[in-house]
Scaffold this active site. Structure first.
Site, PDB file in Angstrom:
ATOM      1  N   LYS A  18      41.229  20.914  14.886  1.00 37.00           N
ATOM      2  CA  LYS A  18      40.903  21.930  15.904  1.00 37.00           C
ATOM      3  C   LYS A  18      40.399  21.293  17.189  1.00 37.00           C
ATOM      4  CE  LYS A  18      37.803  24.316  13.700  1.00 37.00           C
ATOM      5  NZ  LYS A  18      37.775  23.687  12.377  1.00 37.00           N
ATOM      6  N   ARG A  45      30.497  21.721   3.844  1.00 40.54           N
ATOM      7  CA  ARG A  45      31.166  22.428   4.944  1.00 40.54           C
ATOM      8  C   ARG A  45      32.467  23.045   4.472  1.00 40.54           C
ATOM      9  NH1 ARG A  45      31.137  17.367   7.995  1.00 40.54           N
ATOM     10  NH2 ARG A  45      32.564  18.192   9.545  1.00 40.54           N
ATOM     11  N   ARG A  81      32.968  31.836  12.767  1.00 39.09           N
ATOM     12  CA  ARG A  81      33.248  31.331  11.429  1.00 39.09           C
ATOM     13  C   ARG A  81      32.600  32.132  10.319  1.00 39.09           C
ATOM     14  NH1 ARG A  81      32.114  25.091  11.253  1.00 39.09           N
ATOM     15  NH2 ARG A  81      32.542  25.015  13.435  1.00 39.09           N
ATOM     16  N   ARG A  89      29.964  10.794  12.783  1.00 39.19           N
ATOM     17  CA  ARG A  89      29.093  11.957  12.946  1.00 39.19           C
ATOM     18  C   ARG A  89      28.108  12.040  11.786  1.00 39.19           C
ATOM     19  NH1 ARG A  89      32.557  17.264  14.395  1.00 39.19           N
ATOM     20  NH2 ARG A  89      31.289  18.050  12.689  1.00 39.19           N
ATOM     21  N   ARG A 110      36.689   9.617   9.706  1.00 41.42           N
ATOM     22  CA  ARG A 110      36.600  10.031  11.118  1.00 41.42           C
ATOM     23  C   ARG A 110      35.567   9.226  11.906  1.00 41.42           C
ATOM     24  NH1 ARG A 110      36.154  16.267  12.777  1.00 41.42           N
ATOM     25  NH2 ARG A 110      34.148  16.266  11.720  1.00 41.42           N
TER      26      ARG A 110
HETATM   27  P1  ADP Z   1      33.047  21.197  11.579  1.00 39.65           P
HETATM   28  O1  ADP Z   1      34.020  22.317  11.829  1.00 39.65           O
HETATM   29  O2  ADP Z   1      33.718  19.954  11.104  1.00 39.65           O
HETATM   30  O3  ADP Z   1      31.878  21.594  10.727  1.00 39.65           O
HETATM   31  P2  ADP Z   1      31.905  21.512  14.253  1.00 39.65           P
HETATM   32  O4  ADP Z   1      31.709  20.444  15.266  1.00 39.65           O
HETATM   33  O5  ADP Z   1      32.772  22.647  14.612  1.00 39.65           O
HETATM   34  O6  ADP Z   1      32.454  20.724  12.979  1.00 39.65           O
HETATM   35  O7  ADP Z   1      30.495  22.082  13.797  1.00 39.65           O
HETATM   36  C1  ADP Z   1      29.447  21.231  13.380  1.00 39.65           C
HETATM   37  C2  ADP Z   1      28.278  22.043  12.831  1.00 39.65           C
HETATM   38  O8  ADP Z   1      27.754  22.910  13.864  1.00 39.65           O
HETATM   39  C3  ADP Z   1      28.589  23.003  11.682  1.00 39.65           C
HETATM   40  O9  ADP Z   1      28.583  22.376  10.415  1.00 39.65           O
HETATM   41  C4  ADP Z   1      27.451  24.027  11.828  1.00 39.65           C
HETATM   42  O10 ADP Z   1      26.232  23.534  11.320  1.00 39.65           O
HETATM   43  C5  ADP Z   1      27.306  24.152  13.321  1.00 39.65           C
HETATM   44  N1  ADP Z   1      28.165  25.246  13.859  1.00 39.65           N
HETATM   45  C6  ADP Z   1      29.241  25.107  14.688  1.00 39.65           C
HETATM   46  N2  ADP Z   1      29.790  26.299  14.965  1.00 39.65           N
HETATM   47  C7  ADP Z   1      29.051  27.221  14.281  1.00 39.65           C
HETATM   48  C8  ADP Z   1      29.123  28.619  14.134  1.00 39.65           C
HETATM   49  N3  ADP Z   1      30.070  29.355  14.737  1.00 39.65           N
HETATM   50  N4  ADP Z   1      28.203  29.229  13.350  1.00 39.65           N
HETATM   51  C9  ADP Z   1      27.240  28.531  12.731  1.00 39.65           C
HETATM   52  N5  ADP Z   1      27.118  27.206  12.810  1.00 39.65           N
HETATM   53  C10 ADP Z   1      28.008  26.545  13.586  1.00 39.65           C
END
Ligand code: ADP
Ligand code: ZN
Length: 215
Positions: free
Chosen positions: A9, A165, A85, A154, A122
Protein backbone atom coordinates in the site's frame (compact mmCIF):
# COMPACT_ATOMS: atom_id res chain seq x y z
CA UNK A 1 -6.34 1.68 -0.59
CA UNK A 2 -6.77 -1.32 1.65
CA UNK A 3 -4.84 -4.56 1.97
CA UNK A 4 -2.79 -6.64 4.37
CA UNK A 5 0.32 -5.22 6.01
CA UNK A 6 3.08 -5.71 3.46
CA UNK A 7 0.72 -5.78 0.47
CA UNK A 8 2.51 -2.73 -0.90
CA UNK A 9 0.00 0.00 0.00
CA UNK A 10 2.67 2.50 1.02
CA UNK A 11 4.75 1.91 -2.11
CA UNK A 12 1.78 2.14 -4.44
CA UNK A 13 0.10 5.08 -2.71
CA UNK A 14 3.28 7.15 -3.10
CA UNK A 15 3.33 6.33 -6.83
CA UNK A 16 -0.38 7.02 -7.31
CA UNK A 17 0.06 10.31 -5.47
CA UNK A 18 2.82 11.40 -7.89
CA UNK A 19 1.20 10.10 -11.07
CA UNK A 20 -2.23 11.61 -10.36
CA UNK A 21 -1.00 14.71 -8.51
CA UNK A 22 -3.10 14.10 -5.39
CA UNK A 23 -1.95 14.12 -1.76
CA UNK A 24 -0.96 10.80 -0.15
CA UNK A 25 -2.50 10.63 3.30
CA UNK A 26 -0.98 7.84 5.41
CA UNK A 27 -2.09 7.44 9.02
CA UNK A 28 0.99 5.26 9.69
CA UNK A 29 3.33 7.99 8.39
CA UNK A 30 1.48 10.70 10.35
CA UNK A 31 1.65 8.62 13.54
CA UNK A 32 5.36 7.85 13.03
CA UNK A 33 6.02 11.58 12.52
CA UNK A 34 4.28 12.28 15.85
CA UNK A 35 6.36 9.55 17.51
CA UNK A 36 9.54 11.08 16.03
CA UNK A 37 8.58 14.51 17.33
CA UNK A 38 8.23 13.01 20.82
CA UNK A 39 4.97 14.80 21.66
CA UNK A 40 2.72 13.34 24.39
CA UNK A 41 0.38 12.29 21.59
CA UNK A 42 3.27 10.53 19.84
CA UNK A 43 4.28 8.73 23.03
CA UNK A 44 0.72 7.49 23.48
CA UNK A 45 0.54 6.31 19.87
CA UNK A 46 3.93 4.57 20.13
CA UNK A 47 2.75 2.41 23.03
CA UNK A 48 0.13 0.86 20.73
CA UNK A 49 2.15 0.80 17.52
CA UNK A 50 5.21 -1.04 18.86
CA UNK A 51 2.97 -3.92 19.97
CA UNK A 52 1.17 -4.00 16.61
CA UNK A 53 -2.11 -2.85 18.21
CA UNK A 54 -4.40 -0.28 16.62
CA UNK A 55 -4.31 3.23 18.01
CA UNK A 56 -7.77 3.95 19.52
CA UNK A 57 -10.39 5.29 17.10
CA UNK A 58 -10.92 8.41 19.19
CA UNK A 59 -7.27 9.35 18.58
CA UNK A 60 -6.98 8.45 14.92
CA UNK A 61 -10.35 9.90 13.90
CA UNK A 62 -9.27 13.35 15.12
CA UNK A 63 -5.98 13.12 13.21
CA UNK A 64 -7.69 12.19 9.96
CA UNK A 65 -10.46 14.79 10.31
CA UNK A 66 -7.85 17.52 10.64
CA UNK A 67 -5.83 16.27 7.66
CA UNK A 68 -8.81 15.91 5.30
CA UNK A 69 -9.76 19.47 6.13
CA UNK A 70 -6.46 20.87 4.74
CA UNK A 71 -6.72 22.88 1.49
CA UNK A 72 -4.81 20.37 -0.69
CA UNK A 73 -7.13 17.50 0.20
CA UNK A 74 -10.24 19.64 -0.14
CA UNK A 75 -9.13 20.88 -3.55
CA UNK A 76 -7.59 17.83 -5.21
CA UNK A 77 -8.93 14.83 -3.30
CA UNK A 78 -6.49 12.26 -1.91
CA UNK A 79 -5.29 8.70 -1.75
CA UNK A 80 -5.83 7.31 1.73
CA UNK A 81 -3.36 4.76 3.09
CA UNK A 82 -4.01 2.94 6.37
CA UNK A 83 -7.41 4.47 7.06
CA UNK A 84 -10.06 3.24 7.58
CA UNK A 85 -9.13 -0.07 9.15
CA UNK A 86 -12.18 -0.76 11.28
CA UNK A 87 -15.88 -0.62 10.48
CA UNK A 88 -16.29 2.28 12.94
CA UNK A 89 -13.54 4.23 11.12
CA UNK A 90 -15.26 3.60 7.79
CA UNK A 91 -18.54 4.96 9.17
CA UNK A 92 -16.66 7.97 10.56
CA UNK A 93 -15.00 8.56 7.17
CA UNK A 94 -18.35 8.53 5.38
CA UNK A 95 -19.62 11.11 7.87
CA UNK A 96 -16.51 13.30 7.45
CA UNK A 97 -16.83 13.31 3.66
CA UNK A 98 -20.59 13.82 3.42
CA UNK A 99 -22.21 15.10 1.29
CA UNK A 100 -19.27 13.97 -0.94
CA UNK A 101 -18.09 10.36 -0.79
CA UNK A 102 -15.20 8.08 -1.69
CA UNK A 103 -14.88 7.44 -5.43
CA UNK A 104 -13.41 3.99 -5.10
CA UNK A 105 -11.64 1.56 -2.79
CA UNK A 106 -8.73 -0.50 -4.09
CA UNK A 107 -8.08 -3.80 -2.36
CA UNK A 108 -4.43 -4.67 -2.96
CA UNK A 109 -4.37 -8.46 -2.71
CA UNK A 110 -1.29 -10.43 -1.61
CA UNK A 111 -1.21 -13.80 0.22
CA UNK A 112 -0.28 -14.13 3.90
CA UNK A 113 2.79 -16.21 2.95
CA UNK A 114 4.16 -13.48 0.71
CA UNK A 115 3.49 -10.57 3.09
CA UNK A 116 5.27 -12.46 5.89
CA UNK A 117 8.33 -12.78 3.68
CA UNK A 118 8.18 -9.11 2.68
CA UNK A 119 7.63 -7.73 6.21
CA UNK A 120 10.30 -9.78 7.95
CA UNK A 121 12.89 -8.49 5.46
CA UNK A 122 11.49 -4.95 5.15
CA UNK A 123 13.88 -2.01 5.51
CA UNK A 124 12.82 1.62 5.27
CA UNK A 125 14.91 4.67 4.36
CA UNK A 126 15.31 6.83 7.45
CA UNK A 127 15.48 9.94 5.24
CA UNK A 128 12.95 9.61 2.38
CA UNK A 129 10.82 6.64 3.47
CA UNK A 130 11.54 4.44 0.41
CA UNK A 131 10.77 0.78 1.12
CA UNK A 132 12.97 -2.28 0.38
CA UNK A 133 12.80 -6.03 1.07
CA UNK A 134 14.37 -9.32 -0.09
CA UNK A 135 12.12 -9.15 -3.14
CA UNK A 136 13.15 -5.57 -3.82
CA UNK A 137 16.68 -5.11 -2.46
CA UNK A 138 18.65 -1.84 -2.59
CA UNK A 139 21.66 -1.75 -4.94
CA UNK A 140 23.98 -1.41 -1.91
CA UNK A 141 22.98 -3.18 1.32
CA UNK A 142 21.73 -0.75 3.98
CA UNK A 143 21.75 2.31 1.68
CA UNK A 144 18.77 3.92 -0.06
CA UNK A 145 18.94 3.89 -3.90
CA UNK A 146 16.86 7.02 -3.99
CA UNK A 147 18.72 9.36 -1.62
CA UNK A 148 21.69 7.52 -0.08
CA UNK A 149 20.00 7.54 3.35
CA UNK A 150 20.46 4.79 5.93
CA UNK A 151 17.98 1.89 5.80
CA UNK A 152 16.40 0.88 9.13
CA UNK A 153 13.92 -1.73 10.35
CA UNK A 154 10.58 -0.43 11.64
CA UNK A 155 9.99 -0.96 15.38
CA UNK A 156 6.82 -2.89 14.59
CA UNK A 157 8.41 -5.21 12.02
CA UNK A 158 9.30 -7.73 14.74
CA UNK A 159 7.83 -11.21 14.37
CA UNK A 160 5.40 -10.81 17.29
CA UNK A 161 4.10 -7.42 16.11
CA UNK A 162 3.80 -8.60 12.48
CA UNK A 163 1.67 -11.60 13.51
CA UNK A 164 -0.49 -9.40 15.74
CA UNK A 165 -1.04 -6.84 12.93
CA UNK A 166 -2.05 -9.56 10.47
CA UNK A 167 -4.45 -11.03 13.06
CA UNK A 168 -6.06 -7.62 13.58
CA UNK A 169 -6.26 -7.18 9.81
CA UNK A 170 -8.30 -10.38 9.41
CA UNK A 171 -10.55 -9.57 12.36
CA UNK A 172 -11.10 -5.81 12.11
CA UNK A 173 -10.10 -4.69 8.61
CA UNK A 174 -11.02 -7.52 6.22
CA UNK A 175 -14.76 -7.04 7.00
CA UNK A 176 -14.46 -3.59 5.37
CA UNK A 177 -14.12 -5.32 2.00
CA UNK A 178 -17.74 -6.52 2.21
CA UNK A 179 -18.87 -3.10 3.43
CA UNK A 180 -17.29 -1.35 0.42
CA UNK A 181 -18.38 -4.05 -2.03
CA UNK A 182 -21.97 -3.40 -0.93
CA UNK A 183 -21.46 0.32 -1.57
CA UNK A 184 -20.29 -0.63 -5.10
CA UNK A 185 -16.86 0.92 -4.52
CA UNK A 186 -14.54 -2.07 -4.28
CA UNK A 187 -11.95 -2.99 -6.93
CA UNK A 188 -9.50 -5.80 -6.21
CA UNK A 189 -6.02 -5.58 -7.74
CA UNK A 190 -3.39 -8.34 -7.68
CA UNK A 191 -0.46 -7.00 -5.62
CA UNK A 192 2.05 -9.65 -6.72
CA UNK A 193 4.70 -8.42 -9.14
CA UNK A 194 7.14 -5.57 -9.48
CA UNK A 195 5.98 -2.14 -8.26
CA UNK A 196 5.70 -1.03 -11.91
CA UNK A 197 3.51 -4.01 -12.82
CA UNK A 198 1.21 -3.39 -9.86
CA UNK A 199 1.01 0.34 -10.61
CA UNK A 200 0.01 -0.47 -14.19
CA UNK A 201 -2.87 -2.63 -12.89
CA UNK A 202 -3.99 0.12 -10.52
CA UNK A 203 -3.84 2.73 -13.30
CA UNK A 204 -6.03 0.51 -15.48
CA UNK A 205 -8.70 0.30 -12.79
CA UNK A 206 -8.48 4.05 -12.15
CA UNK A 207 -8.93 4.72 -15.89
CA UNK A 208 -12.08 2.57 -15.86
CA UNK A 209 -13.37 4.95 -13.20
CA UNK A 210 -12.46 8.02 -15.25
CA UNK A 211 -9.18 8.97 -13.53
CA UNK A 212 -6.20 9.79 -15.70
CA UNK A 213 -2.57 10.68 -15.11
CA UNK A 214 -1.90 14.23 -13.91
CA UNK A 215 -5.42 14.46 -12.41
P1 ADP B 1 0.90 -1.51 8.82
O1 ADP B 1 -0.27 -1.42 7.88
O2 ADP B 1 1.99 -2.38 8.30
O3 ADP B 1 0.51 -1.85 10.23
P2 ADP B 1 1.07 1.40 8.99
O4 ADP B 1 2.28 2.24 8.77
O5 ADP B 1 -0.09 1.63 8.10
O6 ADP B 1 1.62 -0.09 8.88
O7 ADP B 1 0.58 1.54 10.49
C1 ADP B 1 1.47 1.37 11.58
C2 ADP B 1 0.71 1.38 12.90
O8 ADP B 1 0.05 2.66 13.07
C3 ADP B 1 -0.43 0.37 13.05
O9 ADP B 1 0.02 -0.91 13.46
C4 ADP B 1 -1.31 1.05 14.11
O10 ADP B 1 -0.77 0.91 15.41
C5 ADP B 1 -1.21 2.51 13.74
N1 ADP B 1 -2.30 2.90 12.80
C6 ADP B 1 -2.15 3.28 11.50
N2 ADP B 1 -3.34 3.55 10.94
C7 ADP B 1 -4.27 3.31 11.91
C8 ADP B 1 -5.68 3.38 11.96
N3 ADP B 1 -6.41 3.74 10.89
N4 ADP B 1 -6.30 3.06 13.12
C9 ADP B 1 -5.60 2.69 14.20
N5 ADP B 1 -4.27 2.59 14.23
C10 ADP B 1 -3.60 2.91 13.10
ZN1 ZN C 1 15.98 7.48 0.85
Amino acid sequence: MVGRQGAGKGTQCVRVSHRYAIPHISTGDMLRAAVGAGSPFGQLAKSFMDRGELVPDTVINGVIAERLDQPDARLRGFVLDGFPRTKDQAVELNALLAPASLHMVINLEVSVALVLRRLSSRRVCSVCGSIYSDDLPPKTAGICDNCGGELVQREDDTEAAILRRLEIYEKATAPLLGFYAEMGLLETVDGVGTPDEVLARISEVLAEHGFYEGG
